[in-house]
Motif scaffolding. Structure first.
Motif, PDB file in Angstrom:
ATOM      1  N   HIS A 105       0.103  26.215 -45.249  1.00 55.95           N
ATOM      2  CA  HIS A 105      -0.600  25.389 -44.257  1.00 55.95           C
ATOM      3  C   HIS A 105      -1.666  26.214 -43.556  1.00 55.95           C
ATOM      4  CE1 HIS A 105      -1.150  21.978 -41.570  1.00 55.95           C
ATOM      5  NE2 HIS A 105      -1.099  22.802 -40.531  1.00 55.95           N
ATOM      6  N   ASP A 106      -2.849  25.615 -43.396  1.00 55.16           N
ATOM      7  CA  ASP A 106      -3.947  26.284 -42.700  1.00 55.16           C
ATOM      8  C   ASP A 106      -3.563  26.574 -41.251  1.00 55.16           C
ATOM      9  OD1 ASP A 106      -5.621  26.029 -44.959  1.00 55.16           O
ATOM     10  OD2 ASP A 106      -6.274  24.028 -44.331  1.00 55.16           O
ATOM     11  N   CYS A 120       5.909  15.488 -47.521  1.00 53.35           N
ATOM     12  CA  CYS A 120       5.406  16.429 -48.525  1.00 53.35           C
ATOM     13  C   CYS A 120       6.552  17.233 -49.137  1.00 53.35           C
ATOM     14  CB  CYS A 120       4.395  17.379 -47.896  1.00 53.35           C
ATOM     15  SG  CYS A 120       2.714  16.742 -47.845  1.00 53.35           S
ATOM     16  N   VAL A 131       0.686  17.433 -51.926  1.00 51.56           N
ATOM     17  CA  VAL A 131      -0.443  17.800 -51.083  1.00 51.56           C
ATOM     18  C   VAL A 131      -0.705  16.671 -50.097  1.00 51.56           C
ATOM     19  CG1 VAL A 131      -2.931  18.211 -51.088  1.00 51.56           C
ATOM     20  CG2 VAL A 131      -1.509  19.215 -52.874  1.00 51.56           C
ATOM     21  N   THR A 161      -8.541  16.551 -49.427  1.00 52.39           N
ATOM     22  CA  THR A 161      -7.296  17.316 -49.393  1.00 52.39           C
ATOM     23  C   THR A 161      -7.132  18.035 -48.062  1.00 52.39           C
ATOM     24  OG1 THR A 161      -7.512  17.674 -51.772  1.00 52.39           O
ATOM     25  CG2 THR A 161      -5.962  19.076 -50.595  1.00 52.39           C
ATOM     26  N   GLN A 162      -5.912  17.991 -47.538  1.00 55.89           N
ATOM     27  CA  GLN A 162      -5.553  18.723 -46.327  1.00 55.89           C
ATOM     28  C   GLN A 162      -4.442  19.722 -46.681  1.00 55.89           C
ATOM     29  OE1 GLN A 162      -4.248  15.567 -43.686  1.00 55.89           O
ATOM     30  NE2 GLN A 162      -6.333  14.929 -43.210  1.00 55.89           N
ATOM     31  N   THR A 163      -3.822  20.246 -45.672  1.00 52.11           N
ATOM     32  CA  THR A 163      -2.554  20.955 -45.821  1.00 52.11           C
ATOM     33  C   THR A 163      -1.593  20.337 -44.824  1.00 52.11           C
ATOM     34  OG1 THR A 163      -3.063  22.698 -44.175  1.00 52.11           O
ATOM     35  CG2 THR A 163      -3.698  23.110 -46.499  1.00 52.11           C
ATOM     36  N   PRO A 164      -0.271  20.466 -45.027  1.00 55.75           N
ATOM     37  CA  PRO A 164       0.372  21.388 -45.947  1.00 55.75           C
ATOM     38  C   PRO A 164       0.258  20.981 -47.415  1.00 55.75           C
ATOM     39  CG  PRO A 164       2.034  20.033 -44.887  1.00 55.75           C
ATOM     40  CD  PRO A 164       0.718  19.731 -44.209  1.00 55.75           C
ATOM     41  N   GLN A 165       0.361  22.023 -48.260  1.00 48.33           N
ATOM     42  CA  GLN A 165       0.573  21.861 -49.683  1.00 48.33           C
ATOM     43  C   GLN A 165       1.921  22.525 -49.974  1.00 48.33           C
ATOM     44  OE1 GLN A 165      -2.812  23.020 -52.058  1.00 48.33           O
ATOM     45  NE2 GLN A 165      -4.194  21.697 -50.922  1.00 48.33           N
ATOM     46  N   ASP A 188      -7.862  25.733 -53.768  1.00 50.25           N
ATOM     47  CA  ASP A 188      -6.617  25.541 -53.016  1.00 50.25           C
ATOM     48  C   ASP A 188      -5.444  25.851 -53.938  1.00 50.25           C
ATOM     49  OD1 ASP A 188      -6.474  23.336 -54.691  1.00 50.25           O
ATOM     50  OD2 ASP A 188      -6.218  21.868 -53.093  1.00 50.25           O
ATOM     51  N   ASP A 189      -4.244  25.807 -53.395  1.00 55.48           N
ATOM     52  CA  ASP A 189      -3.050  26.136 -54.175  1.00 55.48           C
ATOM     53  C   ASP A 189      -2.789  25.105 -55.260  1.00 55.48           C
ATOM     54  OD1 ASP A 189      -1.977  28.433 -52.383  1.00 55.48           O
ATOM     55  OD2 ASP A 189      -2.435  26.813 -51.005  1.00 55.48           O
ATOM     56  N   LYS A 211      -9.232  20.189 -39.677  1.00 54.25           N
ATOM     57  CA  LYS A 211      -9.325  21.646 -39.674  1.00 54.25           C
ATOM     58  C   LYS A 211     -10.350  22.082 -38.628  1.00 54.25           C
ATOM     59  CE  LYS A 211      -9.918  25.460 -42.980  1.00 54.25           C
ATOM     60  NZ  LYS A 211     -10.244  25.773 -44.399  1.00 54.25           N
TER      61      LYS A 211
END
Length: 229
Positions: A105-106, A120, A131, A161-165, A188-189, A211
Motif C-alpha cells: 500500500h502506498d 481485497c 487490486v 488502479t489504486q492500492t492496496p494490492q 505496479d506489483d 494519492k
C-alpha cells in the motif's frame, strides 16, 4: 485465520509536493501522513507484520512511528528502500516470515477504507491477487510520439488502479524473482504477477482513496482530516 504482512513503500522524494521532506513524513492533521496510513490497517484481522521501506535518512523516523503506532502483537520494522519502488518492495519481501498474504500500500494513501482492504484480502486469498481501483471517469486517448491521437479505448474496460494490492506471498515472491531474472520493471506489483499468466482481480474501491502527490492533494487531505475530527 489468514495471516497478513503489510509493506509500505515510503522512499519517494517530495519534489512534486515542492517540499524538502518526503511526502510520507509531512504532517496531516496532528500526525504524519505515514502514521495516518498505518492506522487504517490496524483493525485488520490477521495482520502480524508492518514493514516500511524508506530512505536511510528517515529510517529512524519510520521506526519511531512504528513503535508508537503498532500494538505488541504486530511486528514493525523499517528498512532502506532500493533505487526504485520495485527494489524497495523486493527488499521488504525478504524480511517477511510466515504470512499467507502480502499487502502493498502506498504510504500517501491515508484514506483507504477498512472494508475495501478486507475485500481485497478475501479476493486475493481466493484467486491469488487483488487490486483496489475505480472505473476511469475521463475519456482516455492513446497517442504516438508526435502527440497524434491514435485510439480512444472504451472506458467500459478501463480502471484507475489504486492500492492496496494484495497477493498470496509465494505468488508475489515468484513474480518478483521472475522480473529480476528478465530485467523487467513494472509500474505496479500487479503487472509483475500478470506477466506470469496468473489471476489478478480488480476490486472496486472509491475515489476518497486518492494519492497525495501535489500541493492541491495535500490541501484536500487536510480538509478531509479536519472534517473527520
Amino acid at each position: 485465520m489468514t495471516t497478513k504482512a503489510l509493506i509500505i513503500p515510503a522512499a519517494g522524494a517530495g519534489s512534486r509536493m515542492q517540499k524538502n521532506t518526503p511526502k510520507p513524513f509531512l504532517q496531516l492533521g496532528n500526525r504524519t501522513i505515514l502514521e495516518q496510513t498505518i492506522r487504517r490497517f490496524l483493525p485488520l484481522d490477521g495482520l502480524q507484520q508492518v514493514l516500511v521501506a524508506t530512505s536511510s535518512s528517515f529510517l529512524g523516523k519510520a521506526e519511531n512511528i512504528l513503535e508508537e503506532v503498532l500494538p505488541p502483537q504486530i511486528k514493525g520494522s523499517s528498512l532502506v528502500g532500493g533505487e526504485t519502488r520495485q527494489e524497495s518492495i523486493y527488499n521488504a519481501l525478504q524480511d517477511i516470515a510466515g504470512s499467507d498474504l502480502v499487502i502493498v500500500h502506498d504510504a500517501v494513501r491515508p484514506f483507504v477504507k477498512l472494508h475495501h482492504i478486507q475485500h481485497c484480502c478475501e479476493t486475493a486469498e481466493q484467486y491469488g491477487g487483488a487490486v483496489l481501483g475505480v472505473p476511469a471517469k475521463d475519456t482516455i486517448k492513446r497517442i504516438d510520439d508526435q502527440q497524434e491521437i491514435k485510439e480512444t479505448p472504451s472506458r467500459k474496460f478501463l480502471w484507475q488502479t489504486q492500492t492496496p494490492q494484495v497477493f498470496q506471498k509465494d505468488l508475489l515472491l515468484r513474480a518478483y524473482k521472475q522480473a529480476i531474472e528478465d530485467d523487467f520493471v513494472g509500474t505496479d506489483d500487479a503487472s509483475l504477477v500478470e506477466r506470469l499468466g496468473e489471476t489478478v482481480k480488480m476490486v472496486k474501491g472509491d475515489r476518497s482513496n486518492f494519492k497525495i502527490t501535489y500541493p492541491l492533494d495535500l490541501e484536500l487531505a487536510e480538509l478531509l482530516i479536519n472534517k473527520d475530527r
